[in-house]
Scaffold this motif. Structure first.
Motif, PDB file in Angstrom:
ATOM      1  N   UNK A   5       0.942  -1.213  -0.114  1.00 29.47           N
ATOM      2  CA  UNK A   5       0.298   0.110  -0.414  1.00 29.47           C
ATOM      3  C   UNK A   5       0.591   1.041   0.003  1.00 29.47           C
ATOM      4  N   UNK A   6       1.580   1.319   0.751  1.00 28.91           N
ATOM      5  CA  UNK A   6       2.963   2.078   1.275  1.00 28.91           C
ATOM      6  C   UNK A   6       3.656   2.663  -0.539  1.00 28.91           C
ATOM      7  N   UNK A   7       3.976   1.243  -0.621  1.00 26.34           N
ATOM      8  CA  UNK A   7       4.674   1.501  -2.635  1.00 26.34           C
ATOM      9  C   UNK A   7       3.722   2.306  -3.457  1.00 26.34           C
TER      10      UNK A   7
ATOM     11  N   UNK B 185       3.163   6.144  -2.095  1.00 22.43           N
ATOM     12  CA  UNK B 185       4.015   6.932  -3.695  1.00 22.43           C
ATOM     13  C   UNK B 185       3.906   6.476  -4.966  1.00 22.43           C
ATOM     14  N   UNK B 186       3.913   5.945  -6.092  1.00 16.87           N
ATOM     15  CA  UNK B 186       4.127   6.178  -6.834  1.00 16.87           C
ATOM     16  C   UNK B 186       2.899   6.955  -7.597  1.00 16.87           C
ATOM     17  N   UNK B 187       1.867   6.573  -7.234  1.00 21.79           N
ATOM     18  CA  UNK B 187       0.358   7.539  -7.693  1.00 21.79           C
ATOM     19  C   UNK B 187       0.942   8.570  -7.394  1.00 21.79           C
ATOM     20  N   UNK B 188       1.539   9.113  -6.438  1.00 20.22           N
ATOM     21  CA  UNK B 188       1.670  10.370  -5.911  1.00 20.22           C
ATOM     22  C   UNK B 188       2.228  11.055  -6.276  1.00 20.22           C
ATOM     23  N   UNK B 189       3.984  10.256  -6.965  1.00 22.58           N
ATOM     24  CA  UNK B 189       4.719  10.622  -8.350  1.00 22.58           C
ATOM     25  C   UNK B 189       3.796  10.286  -9.322  1.00 22.58           C
ATOM     26  N   UNK B 190       3.109   9.969  -9.510  1.00 24.75           N
ATOM     27  CA  UNK B 190       2.322   9.864 -11.367  1.00 24.75           C
ATOM     28  C   UNK B 190       1.595  11.304 -11.497  1.00 24.75           C
ATOM     29  N   UNK B 191       1.408  11.893 -10.306  1.00 24.77           N
ATOM     30  CA  UNK B 191      -0.081  12.331 -10.548  1.00 24.77           C
ATOM     31  C   UNK B 191       0.902  13.924 -10.558  1.00 24.77           C
ATOM     32  N   UNK B 192       1.701  13.883 -10.263  1.00 22.95           N
ATOM     33  CA  UNK B 192       3.404  15.366  -9.961  1.00 22.95           C
ATOM     34  C   UNK B 192       3.528  15.279 -11.751  1.00 22.95           C
ATOM     35  N   UNK B 193       3.950  14.082 -11.523  1.00 20.24           N
ATOM     36  CA  UNK B 193       4.589  14.270 -13.361  1.00 20.24           C
ATOM     37  C   UNK B 193       2.949  14.461 -15.036  1.00 20.24           C
TER      38      UNK B 193
END
Length: 253
Positions: A112-114, A117-125
């Motif tokens: 869940x943590x991974x 974090x990946x979704x947060x990165x994706x949304x930023x990009x």
């Protein structure tokens, strides 16, 4: 009723540019795909320009053989972010509005943590593009991290990004949770794309457990205006399976 052809299943025996042209000939209003990365983006873009069809979205890569996404796999952050970057770049090249970030086979707090974090990165990009997540049923994808809309809501709350949306596939939701009509209405603010197929066989959306004449009416009542994705398994020649389209449009015209 506006409809999108999912070219991961429909006309899957043809090269992607030819499948786009077939979707146009069949009367679809848009297209979407799974993993187009082996086809030069310029060829896909040319077919989209020729037909005037928008490409609604594509998926991040599955990963290694036997995998089904990377975003929720602990210790695979670098690969997961590279898959996001690749999908966003391809989406930019063809004008696709959405990227579905695939979670993969995983479970537990670290997964869940991974994923968060990946979704947060994706949304930023993603810029002005939308990041989608999709619960998959445990019959077709046993062990997939994201399985229910309830779980998806919790993930979206943690990420807290306005461009993170739910891909609501009526087929998967019916198999895992049911109550599709009420879930569509309640989750409407979170939904970025809707897909359809019969349950439980994933065939054309005109038979099975779900009454699609009712689903079309629900979508109309709640104000869903975007094309609905036809992500069903045709079981043969796609052109011979399209009679449901007239019925769907007739229910709502």
């Amino acid at each position: 009723m506006r409809l999108s052809a999912n070219l991961g299943f429909l006309w899957a025996d043809r090269p992607l540019p030819m499948a786009i042209r077939a979707a146009k000939s069949a009367g679809f209003d848009a297209v979407e795909c799974h993993w187009p990365f082996d086809v030069p983006a310029s060829e896909v873009a040319a077919a989209l320009t020729e037909t005037g069809l928008p490409m609604l979205g594509l998926n991040t890569r599955r990963g290694q053989p036997g995998e089904n996404g990377l975003a929720a796999l602990p210790g695979r952050t670098t690969e997961a972010r590279a898959a996001v970057d690749e999908a966003l770049a391809y989406a930019d090249a063809i004008g696709a509005a959405n990227v579905h970030v695939m979670a993969g086979f995983a479970a537990g707090p670290e997964a869940e943590k991974a994923f968060v974090e990946t979704l947060g990165y994706a949304c930023e990009q993603a810029g002005d593009r939308t990041i989608l997540i999709e619960p998959l049923n445990h019959y077709d994808a046993p062990g997939y991290f994201l399985q229910t809309t309830t779980q998806a809501e919790a993930i979206m709350d943690q990420v807290s990004a306005p461009n993170l949306k739910l891909m609501f596939d009526c087929y998967h939701v019916q198999l895992m949770e049911g109550d599709v009509s009420n879930r569509l209405e309640r989750l409407l603010p979170l939904i970025g794309h809707v897909q359809v197929a019969a349950a439980p066989d994933r065939g054309t959306p005109d038979h099975g457990e779900l009454c699609y004449s009712h689903i079309w009416q629900v979508l109309d009542r709640i104000g869903w205006a975007a094309p609905v994705g036809a992500e069903y398994k045709p079981g043969g020649d796609t052109d011979l399976t399209l009679s449901w389209m007239a019925a769907a449009r007739g229910d709502r015209d």
